[in-house]
Design an enzyme around this catalytic site. Sequence first.
Site, PDB file in Angstrom:
ATOM      1  N   ARG A   1       8.372  -3.832  -1.411  1.00  0.00           N
ATOM      2  CA  ARG A   1      10.054  -4.079  -1.571  1.00  0.00           C
ATOM      3  C   ARG A   1      10.164  -5.738  -1.932  1.00  0.00           C
ATOM      4  O   ARG A   1      10.820  -6.163  -2.561  1.00  0.00           O
ATOM      5  CB  ARG A   1      10.731  -3.664  -0.465  1.00  0.00           C
ATOM      6  CG  ARG A   1      10.561  -4.312   0.919  1.00  0.00           C
ATOM      7  CD  ARG A   1      11.118  -3.625   2.012  1.00  0.00           C
ATOM      8  NE  ARG A   1      10.389  -2.149   2.091  1.00  0.00           N
ATOM      9  CZ  ARG A   1      10.904  -1.347   2.990  1.00  0.00           C
ATOM     10  NH1 ARG A   1      11.657  -1.476   3.921  1.00  0.00           N
ATOM     11  NH2 ARG A   1      10.128  -0.266   2.978  1.00  0.00           N
TER      12      ARG A   1
ATOM     13  N   LYS B   1      -2.951  -1.019   8.374  1.00  0.00           N
ATOM     14  CA  LYS B   1      -2.975   0.326   8.257  1.00  0.00           C
ATOM     15  C   LYS B   1      -4.230   1.155   9.310  1.00  0.00           C
ATOM     16  O   LYS B   1      -5.077   0.727   8.874  1.00  0.00           O
ATOM     17  CB  LYS B   1      -2.815   0.895   6.995  1.00  0.00           C
ATOM     18  CG  LYS B   1      -1.716   0.670   6.040  1.00  0.00           C
ATOM     19  CD  LYS B   1      -1.816   1.182   4.585  1.00  0.00           C
ATOM     20  CE  LYS B   1      -0.910   0.719   3.659  1.00  0.00           C
ATOM     21  NZ  LYS B   1       0.539   1.520   3.793  1.00  0.00           N
TER      22      LYS B   1
END
Length: 583
Positions: free
Chosen positions: A441, A364
């Site tokens: 996920r 990030k």
Amino acid sequence: MSAIVVSLTTCLSWSSSPSSSSLLFSKLGLGSAAAFRRCCAPSPPPPLLFCRGKLRMAHSIARATLGLTKPAQIDPLKISFAAKEVDVVEWKGDILAVGVTEKDMGKDDNSKFQNSILKKLDAQLGGLLSEASSEEDFTGKPGQSTVIRLPGIGSKRVGLIGLGQSASRAGDFRSLGESVAAAAKAAQASNVAVVLASSDGLSDESKLTAASAVASGTVLGTFEDNRYRSESKKPVSLKSVDIIGLGTGPELEKKLKYAEHVSSAVIFGRELVNSPANVLTPAVLAEEASKVASMYSDVLSATILDIEKCKELKMGSYLGVAAASANLPHFIHLCYKPPGGSAKIKLALVGKGLTFDSGGYNIKTGPGCLIENMKYDMGGAAAVLGAAKAIGQIKPPGVEVHFIVAACENMISGTGMRPGDIITAANGKTIEVNNTDAEGRLTLADALIYACNQGVDKVIDLATLTGACVVALGPSVAGAFTPSDDLANEVMAASQVSGEKIWRMPLEESYWEMMKSGVADMVNTGGRQGGAITAALFLKQYVDEKVQWMHIDIAGPVWSEKMRSATGFGISTMVEWVLKNSC
């Protein structure tokens, strides 16, 4: 009179904080890792599994020293709530808080209140309440409040708190409670009374809901997380709250008790999310889960799976995410069985448990990446464990509930998962990792498979999963994805009671084309367009077709930028949903 005492318990008690930084291990899935440990490091104690609070095996948890930070022990604040039917003019205390709508503030030709309660108070105060409200330009709009010190009645101060055009939902009354808490803190009030200017139009059930929501809002409004401050703020002095005009009796007392349990659970969830990643490692999260099970060991059991057990269960998707971190993953499974053991339905709540998310090799970076806030990437886990705490206290009959968290960190190292790697989930499906920052996920995939293997009828997962959902719905609303209309209706009804905002989103099957891989069964992210939908479609691949399933993306409401603190979102709704499925 119905009275109940609410305790703002600081549920996290930490002697020190765990980490596994002293262990060096090779990339998960390679047989050389165990041999390397045997040759180069002392053998750890055998792993530990808890079952109904009893020790089954040993589990090694090293203690972290990063930053030398330890949360302070904070004495819990206790607030006593009582439901009363008394004359508001005669009530004696620090603040009489009146919840008013814009209609309630209407005045006649002589600039006098027409609402009966405001009219009575104003008459006793010689018209000063009307004058003061006009001077303060108070009209009853939501978010407005004014507290006035006026002589002439039993209360030292009168507070007017705006409810907007109308007030009928739980969220309206919870906001009222939060405003009462703010007024009490500002005035350093010890005792407060709350009354609605107009309550005659409320049904008996609505009055119960209103009283419970006011109590919850007041408790949560007074809560401040000071565990990491070198000097604590001035403590809140609020000791008692009287709720006037909404009835009395055992049903209301039961509702206030329910509010106590849920508020305590929400505070627990907030504390988990607020805790920094150097304190709340996956091991500590597992410890906290085990503590919850121990507190309610008559109905809750805890099982913590280590790496080797997860390998046996073929959780390659989850372990791939965890591979780069020096802090070992911990797979958490709490199980609630009702008193008597008879359950007509089995439910599962699955929470994303990334105690820190760097993004991995897709790190990030740049403005808005929020890497500094990625301690809250375990907000789904906090919601699940908070719900477990409340369910352990409430003990609903006829329902078995599994609370599941695949806890780990998403870090960067030579042992870590790389873009382009292909990993294999517990059901045998292969995933080409085209973005290591779409890691949540991957952990949820194996957690959902595990949940379905428990023989559940319904499963809900909660996750801070996508920025796309925040773009679509903003910071206050969670997105719900499910192919089941029945389950959608259940959760939406529960959210109406809790006051948490959840919006059903489309599960557009045609978007699955974006998730196809040229070399594996699927990729783990389909790009920017419809990102929240493709994430949900990915999770759907790991749910048994016979199981009703919902995914709730809580990336927006998990955190309050205004308060710079966690919200505990999802706990109230999940508890309400479980209760709706019980006898």
